[in-house]
Every structure is written in structure tokens, then in C-alpha cells.
Design an enzyme around this catalytic site. Structure first.
Site, PDB file in Angstrom:
ATOM      1  N   GLU A 276       0.826  -1.212   0.000  1.00 51.94           N
ATOM      2  CA  GLU A 276       0.000   0.000   0.000  1.00 51.94           C
ATOM      3  C   GLU A 276       0.859   1.260   0.000  1.00 51.94           C
ATOM      4  OE1 GLU A 276      -3.803  -0.321   2.209  1.00 51.94           O
ATOM      5  OE2 GLU A 276      -3.131   1.488   3.222  1.00 51.94           O
ATOM      6  N   GLU A 279       2.217   1.761  -3.458  1.00 55.16           N
ATOM      7  CA  GLU A 279       1.142   2.330  -4.287  1.00 55.16           C
ATOM      8  C   GLU A 279       0.966   3.820  -3.967  1.00 55.16           C
ATOM      9  OE1 GLU A 279      -2.694   0.804  -3.200  1.00 55.16           O
ATOM     10  OE2 GLU A 279      -3.670   1.528  -5.024  1.00 55.16           O
ATOM     11  N   CYS A 296      -8.318  -1.553   4.220  1.00 54.15           N
ATOM     12  CA  CYS A 296      -8.262  -2.819   4.976  1.00 54.15           C
ATOM     13  C   CYS A 296      -9.517  -3.066   5.814  1.00 54.15           C
ATOM     14  CB  CYS A 296      -7.024  -2.876   5.852  1.00 54.15           C
ATOM     15  SG  CYS A 296      -6.797  -1.431   6.845  1.00 54.15           S
ATOM     16  N   SER A 316      -7.219   2.527  -1.995  1.00 53.90           N
ATOM     17  CA  SER A 316      -6.068   1.701  -2.366  1.00 53.90           C
ATOM     18  C   SER A 316      -6.594   0.415  -2.996  1.00 53.90           C
ATOM     19  CB  SER A 316      -5.258   1.372  -1.108  1.00 53.90           C
ATOM     20  OG  SER A 316      -4.466   0.235  -1.340  1.00 53.90           O
ATOM     21  N   LYS A 355     -15.757  -8.831   8.389  1.00 49.83           N
ATOM     22  CA  LYS A 355     -14.741  -9.719   7.774  1.00 49.83           C
ATOM     23  C   LYS A 355     -15.381 -11.026   7.311  1.00 49.83           C
ATOM     24  CE  LYS A 355     -10.682  -7.585   8.482  1.00 49.83           C
ATOM     25  NZ  LYS A 355     -10.221  -7.011   7.224  1.00 49.83           N
ATOM     26  N   GLU A 358     -16.658 -10.005   4.029  1.00 44.56           N
ATOM     27  CA  GLU A 358     -15.543  -9.811   3.088  1.00 44.56           C
ATOM     28  C   GLU A 358     -15.046 -11.156   2.531  1.00 44.56           C
ATOM     29  OE1 GLU A 358     -11.638  -8.816   4.785  1.00 44.56           O
ATOM     30  OE2 GLU A 358     -11.444  -7.276   3.256  1.00 44.56           O
ATOM     31  N   GLU A 363     -15.116 -12.536  -5.497  1.00 45.06           N
ATOM     32  CA  GLU A 363     -13.787 -12.329  -6.101  1.00 45.06           C
ATOM     33  C   GLU A 363     -12.661 -12.941  -5.267  1.00 45.06           C
ATOM     34  OE1 GLU A 363     -15.846  -9.953  -5.058  1.00 45.06           O
ATOM     35  OE2 GLU A 363     -14.813  -8.190  -4.259  1.00 45.06           O
ATOM     36  N   CYS A 502     -10.332  -1.539  15.168  1.00 42.79           N
ATOM     37  CA  CYS A 502     -10.756  -2.951  15.369  1.00 42.79           C
ATOM     38  C   CYS A 502     -10.823  -3.364  16.834  1.00 42.79           C
ATOM     39  CB  CYS A 502      -9.812  -3.872  14.637  1.00 42.79           C
ATOM     40  SG  CYS A 502      -9.818  -3.577  12.889  1.00 42.79           S
TER      41      CYS A 502
HETATM   42 FE1  HC1 Z   1      -8.438  -5.413  11.809  1.00 42.90          FE
HETATM   43 FE2  HC1 Z   1      -6.878  -5.596   9.803  1.00 42.90          FE
HETATM   44  S1  HC1 Z   1      -6.471  -4.371  11.634  1.00 42.90           S
HETATM   45  S2  HC1 Z   1      -8.979  -4.750   9.703  1.00 42.90           S
HETATM   46  O1  HC1 Z   1      -9.023  -3.898  12.332  1.00 42.90           O
HETATM   47  O2  HC1 Z   1      -6.215  -4.310   8.558  1.00 42.90           O
HETATM   48  O3  HC1 Z   1     -10.688  -7.383  11.841  1.00 42.90           O
HETATM   49  O4  HC1 Z   1      -7.157  -6.524  14.259  1.00 42.90           O
HETATM   50  O5  HC1 Z   1      -7.485  -8.000  11.183  1.00 42.90           O
HETATM   51  O6  HC1 Z   1      -7.565  -7.577   7.544  1.00 42.90           O
HETATM   52  O7  HC1 Z   1      -4.192  -6.974  10.112  1.00 42.90           O
HETATM   53  C1  HC1 Z   1      -9.959  -6.508  11.970  1.00 42.90           C
HETATM   54  C2  HC1 Z   1      -7.849  -6.103  13.480  1.00 42.90           C
HETATM   55  C3  HC1 Z   1      -7.580  -6.883  10.996  1.00 42.90           C
HETATM   56  C4  HC1 Z   1      -7.256  -6.834   8.370  1.00 42.90           C
HETATM   57  C5  HC1 Z   1      -5.192  -6.418   9.950  1.00 42.90           C
HETATM   58 FE1  SF4 Z   2     -13.585  -2.154  10.209  1.00 40.09          FE
HETATM   59 FE2  SF4 Z   2     -14.751  -2.412  12.572  1.00 40.09          FE
HETATM   60 FE3  SF4 Z   2     -14.178  -4.537  11.141  1.00 40.09          FE
HETATM   61 FE4  SF4 Z   2     -12.189  -3.152  12.220  1.00 40.09          FE
HETATM   62  S1  SF4 Z   2     -13.749  -4.265  13.309  1.00 40.09           S
HETATM   63  S2  SF4 Z   2     -12.284  -3.954  10.161  1.00 40.09           S
HETATM   64  S3  SF4 Z   2     -12.985  -1.080  12.100  1.00 40.09           S
HETATM   65  S4  SF4 Z   2     -15.659  -2.950  10.586  1.00 40.09           S
END
Ligand code: HC1
Ligand code: SF4
Length: 568
Positions: A276, A279, A296, A316, A355, A358, A363, A502
Site C-alpha cells: 500500500e 502504491e 483494509c 487503495s 470480515k 468480506e 472475487e 478494530c
Molecule cells: Fe483489523 Fe486488519 S487491523 S482490519 O481492524 O487491517 O478485523 O485486528 O485483522 O484484515 O491486520 C480486523 C484487526 C484486521 C485486516 C489487519
Molecule cells: Fe472495520 Fe470495525 Fe471490522 Fe475493524 S472491526 S475492520 S474497524 S468494521
């Protein structure tokens, strides 16, 4: 418990005391005095057959270590008066229909008792309403809802999308979407903060514990777990483990649960920084698609795709660390260990409900094989340890597995708001100046729980302006300006959907019951301060991965496996 809230509502209709009870319950609400947890945990899971696990509402916080003091139990007088300690303990752990486990943890019930409300079977049984499953992860059970409105407030004021509201149906006040559309067709970002705000288990998310246990029991599968940075802060509080030992303790805990390999996806946070920041520096040079937004947080990405598609070019193109780790394990690790990807079952452990959403995006699968097969919240991981009756003393602390064993302190900081920006600055400044930085690694100005933070850095005469935002309502004014073509004065913007990042993810136990957000953040900062490597670009395992596999940052293979595209 199910009859509790229903009875309180009846009582509210009947008299002043009950109304006061509801009032003080609501005034202690999620938004005003966040974070008070009105949720309860549940137990006796070990007695249930494995196929039942998925049907069980989840624990919302870690199990209570001991019975609360007698005065508190006395408030449950209609059940407990005169009970011996042993009977009280058994009574407390009896499974309740709402998903409660420890009845003494029900603040709603306690509040009602304090106001002299007698719990009786309702005179009128309300008709059953089918559970609403209009979202891939979040489910609503109106039968448990007490119309407190905390989910609505959490969505509007804590997170920001503001898509929930009350509506009336068949003479009952129910929670639905403002637009009337099914939840997954709205701007819901799948963060799950509504689930954590609900005091009665009326909102819940789908548990993946059952499928993970099935994979662990499948002798044909090699199971891999990898754990997000923020999880160690909760494990540290839950098991009373020092921050120095937290990472190794988690590795031991996951091995004890039954995983064959345990990785730390802080490693992929390091990989994200290298990809990142490379980039970012390319964009900065050409001054195209600046400011660059981090990508992220899947809650934030969902928000952009659904409400601000004009901002997509500024995101990104990097996948999140979770998906970078999944792609690396399913491709690089399988190649290295000569395992067929279809025999490798990959589980990610995170503080986040988005997550789950996600990892299920189409994809992120090749030929039907997902990069991440299942996503467990940290709460689900604690439940699994509970189900297997694992005590802290049973856990043998150990290192994470090769070949992704070493991680940097910068990657650990990802778990709290400001961490991604801080880690990126540690690399960007070095690249811009061409000199190794040793004296300015800490960026205090982007740490902490405020919704908007800023930092400005001078590097070789070039100023880099960074903004760090958490809570989606805080980023909307900036997005509006960018869309109108107004200069916002930032080069890099980190956005995390959850307030504080997080560490406040809805997949964690609700803060304040076992710790505080400040404490969670401090665990991550302490680990960073005492890490051998404090810059992602110095992590020797990352450097080796580039040498042996990816070539260089943003290479064609890196683009294929570590970058993505977004949908408007
Ligand atoms: Fe997160 Fe991440 S920090 S998004 O908050 O960028 O869930 O811990 O795992 O993928 O590494 C959450 C936390 C996490 C991602 C990283
Ligand atoms: Fe985003 Fe909240 Fe998930 Fe962290 S815990 S990745 S801030 S939605």
C-alpha cells in the site's frame, strides 16, 4: 431472558415503577454511557451435539469467572431467595431461552428487580414472528426485541450508516430498515455494531463454529488458523496473560483447539504496508488519485461501494491483510508444503463481523476454493475454547508457525485506529528520504480514540499530510468535499468503520465487561514498543517472501494475488 423483557413491557403498560425501570435502563444506554453491556453470556454448550452449535445464539462476552456478589444476586429475588451457593451457581448457568447463560448478567432484569417488578408469566402470549434472515450474516428475532432502540442508535451514532428505524406491524413496534428494503439491499456495512448494542439477543450474527469444528474433525484436511492483530488485546484480558506473552499464548490456544498450523496475520499487515505504501508513493509522485484511502476495513469498503461509489478510485487497490493472508497461504504455502489447496482449510480469527462478509465475496475465491474458508470472531474463538473446556493452564505458549513467523510492531498497531497510518508513515518517510529512520517511529498524534486525528510529516522538503478517521459518520464531510472537487489537504487517509478501530469490533466481547478500549489499545502499543522489528519493511520473513515468491512490491504476481477491485 425472553419472558423478562416481555414482562417488563407489560409492566410498563401497567405502572410507574416499571416505566422508571425502563427509563433508567435506557438512560444507561449504549450511546450515552457506552460501553455498558446489557448482553448476557450463555453456556452448557459442551452438552450439546456438534451439529447443534450453529443454531445456538452466540456468547456476547467472555464467561464470568465467578458468581457476582450476593447483593447483586438478591435483586433476582423471585428466583434466588434462600438458594445455597451451589444451587445459585447451577441456576446461574442454566441455559435461558434468549441465549442468556449467566442470569446474573442480565442488567435489564436486575434493573427491573430494583424497581420492584415481579417477574410473572405474561397474561398474554404474543404471537410468534418468524426470524428475519434478510442479510447474509445478521439475523433479527423480533420475538426477543424490547424496542429499546439501541441498535438504531448504534447504527446512526456509533457507526454512522443510519439505516435502521422502528416501524409498526400487526400492532407491534419492530426494528427494520428505514427504506423498507431487506437489510442486505441497504447501505448496511455489516459491521455488526447493532448486534453488540442489542441487550436481549434479538439481533445476532451467524456463527461459523460448527463448520470449523467439522473441518477440524476431518482427517483429510490440513487446518490453518491465522489471527488478527486486535485479538491479542482481548485474549490478554480474558486469560490474564501479559502483553509480552499474548501472541505466543494465542498460538498455543489455537493449537490446543486443534488447528494444525497457526499463523499471525499481522504478517499480512506488514505485507499490506509494503504494497500500500508503494502504491501511495507512486500516486503521490504523479499526484493522481490523491488522497489515497486505506482499504483494509471491510465495513469502510462496503460504505464506499454502497453510498459513495465516486470515491472508489481513491481507495487503495490493496486487499485487506485478511485476504492477503488467505491468498498467500492458499497459493504460496500450499506450493511450499505440497498440499492441494482444496485440502487446506483456512480460518481467520478477527474482532470483526464485516470480515465474514468480506471473505465470502465472490472475487476472493478461485475455482470455487475460497481464500479464507471460515471467519471466526474473537468471541467465537473464546467459545470454542470454552466448548473444549480449555483452561489457561492447559495452554502451552508457543511461536507462530513458519514461514510467516516473524511480524513487526508496526503490523500489530493495525488493530487500533491510527495504526495503519503510523505503520505506513514509518515506511513512506524512509522511502522519501532514502535514509533509515531510527529516531521518529512513534506518531502519538494519530493514536487514541478520537474520531478524527491528523499528522503532518516533512520528508526531504516534501510534506505528507495524513488524516485518521474512525466511525463512518466522521468521514462523510471529507467524502462530500472530494466529490465536489474541493481540496481536502490530505495525502493519505486511514478509515476504520468502528470507533477506535478494530479493538472496538463487534466480534469482540463488549468492552467494559472484561477490559476497556484504552487497555486494548495499550496492549498493542506495548507490543510494538518492545518488538524486535518495528517497521513492516524490515520484517525478514516479508523480505524473504518477496525474494522467493512475489518478486517486488506491486509486481504482476503481487497485483494478481494481493490487490483487488471494487464494485459500485
Ligand atoms: Fe483489523 Fe486488519 S487491523 S482490519 O481492524 O487491517 O478485523 O485486528 O485483522 O484484515 O491486520 C480486523 C484487526 C484486521 C485486516 C489487519
Ligand atoms: Fe472495520 Fe470495525 Fe471490522 Fe475493524 S472491526 S475492520 S474497524 S468494521
Amino acid at each position: 431472558c425472553v419472558t423478562g423483557p416481555a414482562t417488563v413491557i407489560q409492566a410498563v403498560a401497567a405502572g410507574r415503577h416499571a416505566a422508571e425501570a425502563m427509563d433508567s435502563f435506557l438512560m444507561k444506554g449504549y450511546v450515552k454511557e457506552q460501553p455498558v453491556d446489557y448482553s448476557c453470556s450463555r453456556g452448557s454448550l459442551e452438552d450439546l451435539p456438534q451439529w447443534e452449535f450453529e443454531k445456538i445464539p452466540r456468547l456476547k462476552r467472555a464467561p464470568m469467572p465467578a458468581l457476582p456478589p450476593a447483593e447483586r444476586r438478591d435483586n433476582f429475588r423471585e428466583v434466588e431467595t434462600g438458594l445455597s451457593e451451589e444451587t445459585a451457581r447451577a441456576e446461574a448457568r442454566r441455559c435461558l431461552k434468549c441465549g442468556c447463560y449467566e442470569r446474573y448478567d442480565c442488567d435489564l432484569r436486575q434493573e427491573a428487580s430494583l424497581h420492584h417488578i415481579e417477574f410473572k408469566k405474561p397474561v398474554h402470549e404474543r404471537p410468534y414472528i418468524p426470524i428475519v434472515e434478510d442479510h447474509s450474516i445478521i439475523i433479527r428475532d423480533h420475538n426477543k426485541c424490547i424496542s429499546c432502540g439501541r441498535c438504531i442508535a448504534a447504527c446512526a451514532e456509533v457507526e454512522g450508516p443510519d439505516i435502521l428505524s422502528f416501524y409498526m406491524k400487526h400492532g407491534r413496534q419492530l426494528v427494520g430498515t428505514k427504506s423498507g428494503l431487506p437489510l442486505d439491499q441497504t447501505d448496511c456495512v455489516s459491521c455488526g455494531q447493532c448486534v453488540n448494542a442489542c441487550p436481549c439477543g434479538a439481533l445476532d450474527y451467524r456463527s461459523e463454529i460448527g463448520r470449523v469444528f467439522r473441518a477440524l474433525n476431518d482427517l483429510g484436511k490440513t487446518t490453518v488458523a491465522f489471527v488478527a492483530p486486535a485479538v491479542r488485546s482481548v485474549v490478554s484480558s480474558q486469560y490474564g496473560v501479559s502483553y509480552q506473552e499474548a501472541s505466543r499464548f494465542i498460538a498455543g490456544l489455537l493449537k490446543k483447539i486443534g488447528f494444525d498450523k497457526v499463523f499471525d496475520f499481522t504478517f499480512a499487515a506488514d505485507l499490506t504496508i509494503v504494497e500500500e505504501t508503494t502504491e501511495f508513493l507512486t500516486r503521490l509522485q504523479s499526484h493522481k488519485r490523491i488522497p489515497q484511502f486505506t482499504s483494509c476495513c471491510p465495513g469502510w469498503v462496503n460504505f464506499v461501494e454502497r453510498r459513495y461509489p465516486e470515491i472508489i478510485p481513491y481507495l487503495s487497490s490493496c486487499k485487506s491483510p485478511q485476504m492477503m493472508m488467505g491468498a498467500t497461504v492458499k497459493n504460496h504455502f500450499t506450493e511450499l508444503s505440497e498440499i492441494d489447496p482444496k485440502d487446506l482449510y483456512v480460518v481467520s480469527i478477527v474482532p470483526c463481523i464485516a470480515k465474514k462478509y468480506e471473505a465470502a465475496r465472490p472475487e476472493f475465491a478461485t475455482d470455487g476454493i475460497r481464500d479464507v474458508d471460515a471467519v471466526l470472531t474473537s468471541t467465537e474463538m473464546l467459545e470454542m475454547a470454552d466448548i473444549k473446556l480449555i483452561e489457561p493452564a492447559d495452554v502451552e505458549s508457543q511461536d507462530f508457525c513458519e514461514p510467516y513467523k516473524r511480524v513487526s510492531g508496526a503490523g500489530i498497531l493495525f488493530g487500533a485506529s491510527g495504526g495503519v497510518a503510523e505503520a505506513a508513515l514509518r515506511m513512506a518517510v524512509e522511502k522519501l528520504t532514502g535514509e533509515a529512520i531510527t529516531d521518529r517511529l512513534d506518531y502519538q498524534e494519530v493514536r487514541g480514540l478520537q474520531g478524527i486525528k491528523e499528522a503532518a510529516v516533512e520528508a526531504k522538503g516534501k510534506k505528507v499530510n495524513v488524516a485518521v478517521i474512525s466511525g463512518l459518520h466522521n468521514v462523510e464531510p471529507i467524502l462530500e468535499k472530494i466529490i465536489q472537487g474541493t481540496e481536502v489537504g490530505y495525502d493519505l487517509i486511514e478509515v476504520m468503520a468502528c470507533p477506535g478501530g478494530c479493538i472496538c469490533g463487534a466480534g469482540h466481547p463488549v468492552p467494559e465487561k472484561i477490559d476497556t478500549l484504552e487497555k486494548r489499545q495499550q496492549v498493542l502499543v506495548n507490543i510494538d514498543q518492545t518488538s524486535r522489528y518495528r517497521k513492516s519493511q524490515e520484517n525478514p520473513d516479508i523480505l524473504r517472501l518477496y525474494d522467493e515468491y512475489y518478486g517486488e512490491a506491486n509486481s504482476p504476481l503481487a497485483h494478481k494475488l494481493l490487490h483487488t477491485h471494487y464494485e459500485a
